[in-house]
Every structure is written in structure tokens, then in C-alpha cells.
Design an enzyme around this catalytic site. Structure first.
Site, mmCIF file in Angstrom:
data_model
loop_
_atom_site.group_PDB
_atom_site.id
_atom_site.type_symbol
_atom_site.label_atom_id
_atom_site.label_comp_id
_atom_site.label_asym_id
_atom_site.label_seq_id
_atom_site.Cartn_x
_atom_site.Cartn_y
_atom_site.Cartn_z
ATOM 1 N N HIS A 83 -37.042 16.186 -6.847
ATOM 2 C CA HIS A 83 -36.814 16.025 -5.306
ATOM 3 C C HIS A 83 -35.388 15.859 -5.006
ATOM 4 O O HIS A 83 -34.359 15.753 -5.828
ATOM 5 C CB HIS A 83 -37.478 14.423 -4.675
ATOM 6 C CG HIS A 83 -37.493 14.451 -3.523
ATOM 7 N ND1 HIS A 83 -36.128 14.118 -2.676
ATOM 8 C CD2 HIS A 83 -38.437 14.578 -2.496
ATOM 9 C CE1 HIS A 83 -36.489 14.091 -1.414
ATOM 10 N NE2 HIS A 83 -37.725 14.340 -1.168
ATOM 11 N N SER A 117 -39.286 17.090 7.471
ATOM 12 C CA SER A 117 -39.415 16.697 8.824
ATOM 13 C C SER A 117 -41.135 17.620 9.338
ATOM 14 O O SER A 117 -40.872 17.770 10.527
ATOM 15 C CB SER A 117 -38.278 17.140 9.740
ATOM 16 O OG SER A 117 -37.324 16.443 9.226
ATOM 17 N N ASN A 126 -44.950 11.389 0.229
ATOM 18 C CA ASN A 126 -43.684 10.805 -0.482
ATOM 19 C C ASN A 126 -43.345 9.692 0.076
ATOM 20 O O ASN A 126 -42.658 9.649 1.051
ATOM 21 C CB ASN A 126 -42.712 12.014 -0.819
ATOM 22 C CG ASN A 126 -41.471 11.335 -1.519
ATOM 23 O OD1 ASN A 126 -41.555 10.234 -2.094
ATOM 24 N ND2 ASN A 126 -40.355 11.959 -1.394
ATOM 25 N N GLY A 145 -35.760 14.594 6.468
ATOM 26 C CA GLY A 145 -35.578 13.355 7.048
ATOM 27 C C GLY A 145 -34.519 13.460 8.215
ATOM 28 O O GLY A 145 -33.891 12.566 8.470
ATOM 29 N N LYS A 182 -41.416 7.338 -0.804
ATOM 30 C CA LYS A 182 -39.996 7.110 -1.132
ATOM 31 C C LYS A 182 -39.837 5.467 -1.560
ATOM 32 O O LYS A 182 -40.644 5.128 -1.888
ATOM 33 C CB LYS A 182 -38.922 7.493 0.068
ATOM 34 C CG LYS A 182 -39.157 8.840 0.294
ATOM 35 C CD LYS A 182 -37.910 9.590 0.829
ATOM 36 C CE LYS A 182 -38.233 10.863 1.719
ATOM 37 N NZ LYS A 182 -37.184 11.533 2.150
ATOM 38 N N GLU A 191 -38.429 22.463 -0.096
ATOM 39 C CA GLU A 191 -37.787 21.671 0.740
ATOM 40 C C GLU A 191 -36.539 21.732 0.975
ATOM 41 O O GLU A 191 -35.613 21.564 0.427
ATOM 42 C CB GLU A 191 -37.798 20.124 0.178
ATOM 43 C CG GLU A 191 -39.225 19.525 -0.192
ATOM 44 C CD GLU A 191 -39.623 18.314 -0.189
ATOM 45 O OE1 GLU A 191 -40.257 17.801 0.675
ATOM 46 O OE2 GLU A 191 -38.872 17.693 -0.821
ATOM 47 N N GLU A 250 -33.360 14.254 -3.411
ATOM 48 C CA GLU A 250 -32.655 12.930 -3.392
ATOM 49 C C GLU A 250 -32.260 12.856 -4.843
ATOM 50 O O GLU A 250 -31.192 12.079 -5.246
ATOM 51 C CB GLU A 250 -33.754 11.985 -2.721
ATOM 52 C CG GLU A 250 -33.446 12.322 -1.228
ATOM 53 C CD GLU A 250 -34.590 11.540 -0.402
ATOM 54 O OE1 GLU A 250 -35.378 10.889 -1.058
ATOM 55 O OE2 GLU A 250 -34.795 11.883 0.702
#
Ligand code: PEP
Length: 252
Positions: A95, A212, A9, A173, A11, A167, A97
Site C-alpha cells: 500500500h 476515493s 481497507n 484519501g 486502515k 491506486e 502508505e
């Protein structure tokens, strides 16, 4: 036996030249084994170029988001049929985010999942808990709510071509990876949740871990029975980092 899917991904990162270099590195070093599948998910403007650069290779291409609508007055949105028309195979939906920064609810995510399927795309459904939710013992309740919203909307049979990515938000991250045992516990829970509806779908659905993941921790995570690959952010931006994970998968 489920194949291992290693998905990047990207991003909101990249440029025409950086992407070309990244894809060329991945194409050159991709493990030959059929049991490891590779996928990259660039930002919308670069999809066509990355599709061209991966043509004939084993690297599939997906988008990071999609509209739940088919066409019309939705300024700035991209329809599932447009992604399919370009040649995309996958699309990430839900996701964390998107859920956190853009307020997407489980109902919104279910609508995107359904629309993606309608266009023949393979949705990658992201689910996972925040640190507060984990510490409050709510991990299973959170992933159940996020998963059930989609099962109720599309029906379990429509998971036949879907992928799930667990996730944990606290691991994305942050450099804090779930231990293989923590991840396996949740993956096994997700698979058993699917199995309550359909045992064959539960057995065949790829459940990826994201948070991560990198070359150094991939082998331990991927060795677990219910971890069928990774959704990778930071470590998908350099070919060597991404390939270290792909190679760990190939050796597993
Ligand atoms: C992600 O964004 O899906 C992700 C897992 O990111 P990272 O690998 O950087 O934690």
C-alpha cells in the site's frame, strides 16, 4: 469472466463495538450475486473477532500488512502463517502508505508478496504513481517498476491467486478520483504487462481500482473493461457507504 471484488481497507480505524456494527451491516446488506465478492481488511488486533463475525457469510477477511519473515526475532511483526492460521484469505502488500510512511521498497514488497503466497494467502499488490510522477508522464514507468519487481521475484505463474490494486497516490484519501478513462488506461496497461508473460494469467487476474471510490463514482469506474473491483479506504468504514459500492457492482 472475472468476478468483481469490493475490498475495504479499514486502515488504523475501528473498535470492537464499531467493527461489530459495521460487519453486521455489511452481512445484512451484501448483494446476493456470486459475481460480486466482498472483503474487509481490519487492523491486526480485530482480525479474529471480524473472522468470527463473518463466518458463514460471503465476506472474506484479509490483513493490511504482513512480515516477509516466517518467525523469529522480529518484534512487532506478524507472520504470514499466523494470518493463515487465523483464517485470513487475503493480505494487502505495498500500500502506498507503507511505501511512503514506512519506506517499503518494491524489493521489500516483493518479499512480502512471496511470503504471503508461501502461507497460502492471496496477496493484493498495490501499485500507483504520485501526482508529480503522473504530471511528469511517468505513470506507466512507475507501475511497471512496482509490478516487475514482484514478477521477477515470484514468477508470473504465482499471480494465479493474486490480486492487483491500481491506486494512484494522488487519489487516495483526497477526494480526487481518477476518471474512469484515466483508470482504465492504466488498468489496460497493467493487464498488457502481465500478458507479455502469460496471457491466461493476464485474463484472469482481478485488477482493482483504489482512490476515493464511493457510491457516486463506483458505477462509472466498474463499468470499464479492465476494472474488476475496488480497494476502498474512507468509504469502507460505514456499512451504507461500502454497500453502495457493492450494489453498484452488482447492478453493473
Ligand atoms: C486506500 O487506502 O487504499 C484507499 C483507496 O483509500 P480511499 O478510498 O480513502 O481513497
Amino acid at each position: 469472466m472475472r468476478n468483481t471484488l469490493i475490498a475495504g481497507n479499514w486502515k488504523m480505524n475501528g473498535s470492537t463495538s464499531a467493527n461489530a456494527e459495521l460487519v453486521s451491516g455489511i452481512n445484512a446488506g451484501a448483494p446476493a450475486t456470486d459475481s460480486v465478492e466482498l472483503l474487509v481488511c481490519p487492523p491486526f488486533p480485530y482480525l479474529a473477532a471480524v473472522l468470527a463475525d463473518t463466518a458463514g457469510s460471503k465476506v472474506a477477511v484479509g490483513a493490511q500488512n504482513v512480515s516477509a519473515h516466517e518467525s523469529g526475532a522480529f518484534t512487532g511483526e506478524v507472520a504470514p502463517s499466523m494470518l493463515a492460521d487465523l483464517g485470513c484469505e487475503y493480505v494487502i502488500v505495498g500500500h502506498s502508505e507503507r511505501r511512503t510512511l514506512y519506506g517499503e521498497t518494491s524489493v521489500d514488497v516483493a518479499a512480502k508478496f512471496k511470503a504471503a503466497l508461501g502461507a497460502g494467502l492471496r496477496p493484493i499488490l498495490c501499485i500507483g504513481e504520485t501526482l508529480e510522477e503522473r504530471e511528469a508522464g511517468q505513470t506507466e514507468a512507475v507501475v511497471d517498476e512496482q509490478l516487475d519487481a514482484v514478477i521477477e521475484s515470484v514468477g508470473i505463474a504465482n499471480f494465479a491467486t493474486a490480486v492487483i490494486a491500481y491506486e494512484p497516490v494522488w487519489a487516495i484519501g483526497t477526494g480526487m478520483t481518477a476518471t474512469p478513462e484515466q483508470a482504465q488506461d492504466v488498468h489496460a496497461h497493467i493487464r498488457s504487462r502481465l500478458a507479455k508473460h502469460d496471457a491466461a494469467i493476464a485474463e484472469s487476474t482481478q485488477i482493482l481500482y483504489g482512490g476515493s471510490m464511493k457510491g457516486e463514482n463506483a458505477a462509472g469506474l466498474l463499468a470499464k473493461a479492465d476494472i474488476d473491483g475496488g480497494l476502498i479506504g474512507g468509504a469502507s468504514l460505514q456499512a451504507a457507504d461500502f454497500l453502495a459500492i457493492a450494489n453498484a457492482a452488482a447492478q453493473g
